[in-house]
Design an enzyme around this catalytic site. Structure first.
Site, PDB file in Angstrom:
ATOM      1  N   LYS A  10      -5.976  17.282  22.911  1.00 60.93           N
ATOM      2  CA  LYS A  10      -5.063  18.277  23.467  1.00 60.93           C
ATOM      3  C   LYS A  10      -5.658  19.661  23.318  1.00 60.93           C
ATOM      4  O   LYS A  10      -6.437  19.948  22.403  1.00 60.93           O
ATOM      5  CB  LYS A  10      -3.683  18.211  22.807  1.00 60.93           C
ATOM      6  CG  LYS A  10      -3.632  18.632  21.321  1.00 60.93           C
ATOM      7  CD  LYS A  10      -3.454  20.130  21.101  1.00 60.93           C
ATOM      8  CE  LYS A  10      -3.592  20.467  19.617  1.00 60.93           C
ATOM      9  NZ  LYS A  10      -3.741  21.913  19.358  1.00 60.93           N
ATOM     10  N   VAL A  99     -13.847  15.829  15.282  1.00 63.56           N
ATOM     11  CA  VAL A  99     -13.007  15.770  14.084  1.00 63.56           C
ATOM     12  C   VAL A  99     -12.796  17.176  13.535  1.00 63.56           C
ATOM     13  O   VAL A  99     -13.723  17.987  13.502  1.00 63.56           O
ATOM     14  CB  VAL A  99     -13.679  14.872  13.021  1.00 63.56           C
ATOM     15  CG1 VAL A  99     -12.863  14.861  11.733  1.00 63.56           C
ATOM     16  CG2 VAL A  99     -13.854  13.455  13.563  1.00 63.56           C
ATOM     17  N   ALA A 100     -11.561  17.459  13.106  1.00 63.17           N
ATOM     18  CA  ALA A 100     -11.213  18.764  12.513  1.00 63.17           C
ATOM     19  C   ALA A 100     -11.618  19.905  13.421  1.00 63.17           C
ATOM     20  O   ALA A 100     -12.126  20.934  12.969  1.00 63.17           O
ATOM     21  CB  ALA A 100     -11.850  18.919  11.135  1.00 63.17           C
ATOM     22  N   GLY A 101     -11.363  19.734  14.725  1.00 61.89           N
ATOM     23  CA  GLY A 101     -11.788  20.734  15.692  1.00 61.89           C
ATOM     24  C   GLY A 101     -10.659  21.472  16.374  1.00 61.89           C
ATOM     25  O   GLY A 101     -10.902  22.258  17.286  1.00 61.89           O
ATOM     26  N   GLY A 102      -9.406  21.193  15.984  1.00 61.75           N
ATOM     27  CA  GLY A 102      -8.278  21.822  16.663  1.00 61.75           C
ATOM     28  C   GLY A 102      -7.908  21.128  17.955  1.00 61.75           C
ATOM     29  O   GLY A 102      -7.199  21.697  18.794  1.00 61.75           O
ATOM     30  N   LEU A 103      -8.357  19.885  18.140  1.00 58.35           N
ATOM     31  CA  LEU A 103      -8.095  19.126  19.367  1.00 58.35           C
ATOM     32  C   LEU A 103      -7.148  17.944  19.136  1.00 58.35           C
ATOM     33  O   LEU A 103      -6.941  17.125  20.026  1.00 58.35           O
ATOM     34  CB  LEU A 103      -9.407  18.617  19.963  1.00 58.35           C
ATOM     35  CG  LEU A 103     -10.350  19.709  20.479  1.00 58.35           C
ATOM     36  CD1 LEU A 103     -11.739  19.136  20.763  1.00 58.35           C
ATOM     37  CD2 LEU A 103      -9.787  20.363  21.735  1.00 58.35           C
ATOM     38  N   GLY A 105      -7.275  15.178  17.295  1.00 59.35           N
ATOM     39  CA  GLY A 105      -7.799  13.810  17.349  1.00 59.35           C
ATOM     40  C   GLY A 105      -7.030  12.852  16.463  1.00 59.35           C
ATOM     41  O   GLY A 105      -6.784  11.702  16.849  1.00 59.35           O
ATOM     42  N   GLY A 106      -6.635  13.288  15.267  1.00 53.96           N
ATOM     43  CA  GLY A 106      -5.839  12.423  14.401  1.00 53.96           C
ATOM     44  C   GLY A 106      -4.494  12.095  15.011  1.00 53.96           C
ATOM     45  O   GLY A 106      -4.014  10.953  14.929  1.00 53.96           O
ATOM     46  N   ASP A 140       1.813  17.216  16.701  1.00 60.28           N
ATOM     47  CA  ASP A 140       1.126  16.958  17.967  1.00 60.28           C
ATOM     48  C   ASP A 140       1.209  15.504  18.422  1.00 60.28           C
ATOM     49  O   ASP A 140       0.765  15.185  19.531  1.00 60.28           O
ATOM     50  CB  ASP A 140      -0.354  17.344  17.853  1.00 60.28           C
ATOM     51  CG  ASP A 140      -0.563  18.840  17.669  1.00 60.28           C
ATOM     52  OD1 ASP A 140       0.270  19.620  18.167  1.00 60.28           O
ATOM     53  OD2 ASP A 140      -1.557  19.223  17.033  1.00 60.28           O
TER      54      ASP A 140
END
Length: 300
Positions: A10, A99-103, A105-106, A140
């Site tokens: 996202k 990973v841990a990119g503000g997108l 994913g988790g 999210d």
């Protein structure tokens, strides 16, 4: 038998943040868009919870847990508890979302797990119940179920689709050093203080989406977490400058960062911008369309 579900990254086209609430969360007024970077989650029967990981090139997995603290296990347990059943599963995650990119994913993985286990276990959970479970897992996660383009309210978990007639293209530029979301929110509180107004979704952004006008969208993008994130990571300002030099229509931080998104006119323009960024020695560069679908079953 296994079920594979694909879920998308996202991007917040708009991220308005309000003053911290008593529960520690900030009220948000955001416009989400699902973009074409994907994680695939494959669920199968097992006696106990198992998580295995794999990834595309340049996707680091060191920060992703494989035990019960992975959000996919929490998602599976929440679904089982909702139906009053005692079951477990093996969950294989193939990551194409940084990973841990503000997108988120988790969150995408959690949404995919809910859909995969609902199908695997033939539970026929209603959409309303899936969204409620998703909202308890994270802000999210409901959007990762819905996909496309949507307005988010509350702390982001209340989602409602909006009209989007654009065929948008983005270039995502990742960074090997992560950025802590709680730290960014703390920096926001320190920079802005308690006097910040309640956030609103701007009408001009919704109009740009409805018209499918990339120029209008470029002018309407905004992220209240961008300034505090850049205060913590001033090195990211160079990525912004390089994106502008590469010809992007607009450059914006994704969520709390550190991934930077660049709006392009079309697919050909996205390839040009991505090539220019790679020529500047960025090795984590992806071109992605939007909007794309929410979590959905795929067959190989």
């Amino acid at each position: 038998m296994t079920i594979t579900v694909r879920a998308a990254a996202k991007f917040n086209l708009h991220l308005g943040v309000g003053p911290v609430r008593e529960d520690g969360f900030h009220p948000l007024a955001t416009v989400y868009q699902a973009i074409g970077l994907y994680d695939d989650v494959t669920a199968g029967e097992a006696d106990g919870w198992q998580v295995t990981l794999s990834a595309e090139d340049h996707i680091a997995l060191a920060e992703v847990p494989t035990g019960d603290d992975n959000i996919v296990v929490r998602a599976g347990k929440a679904l089982a508890a909702h139906h009053g059943i005692d079951r477990a599963a093996s969950i294989e995650i193939h990551k194409g979302i940084p990973v841990a990119g503000g997108l988120a994913g988790g969150s995408a993985d959690a949404a995919a797990t809910l859909v995969a286990l609902d199908r695997l276990w033939s539970l026929e959970t209603s959409d309303e119940d899936l969204l409620a479970i998703a909202g308890r897992l994270g802000s999210d996660v409901p959007f990762a179920l819905v996909g496309a383009t949507a307005v988010g309210g509350g702390r982001g978990e209340i989602v409602e689709p909006v009209a989007d007639n654009g065929a948008w293209w983005w270039v995502a530029v990742g960074n090997e050093q992560g950025l802590s979301t709680p730290a960014v929110y703390r920096a926001f509180d320190e920079l802005v203080g308690a006097g910040v107004a309640e956030p609103q979704v701007p009408e001009r952004l919704l109009m740009a989406l409805e018209k499918g006008d990339a120029g209008l969208l470029a002018e309407a993008l905004a992220n209240d977490l961008q300034a505090p994130a850049l205060a913590l990571r001033p090195d990211l300002a160079q990525t912004f400058a390089d994106g502008e030099e590469a010809g992007a229509l607009a450059v914006q931080l994704s969520g709390s960062g550190p991934t930077v998104l660049m709006l392009c006119r079309d697919a050909a323009h996205a390839r040009e911008v991505a090539g220019a960024m790679q020529a500047k020695a960025y090795d984590r560069v992806w071109a992605a369309p939007g909007p794309v679908a929410g979590a959905h079953v795929v067959t190989y």
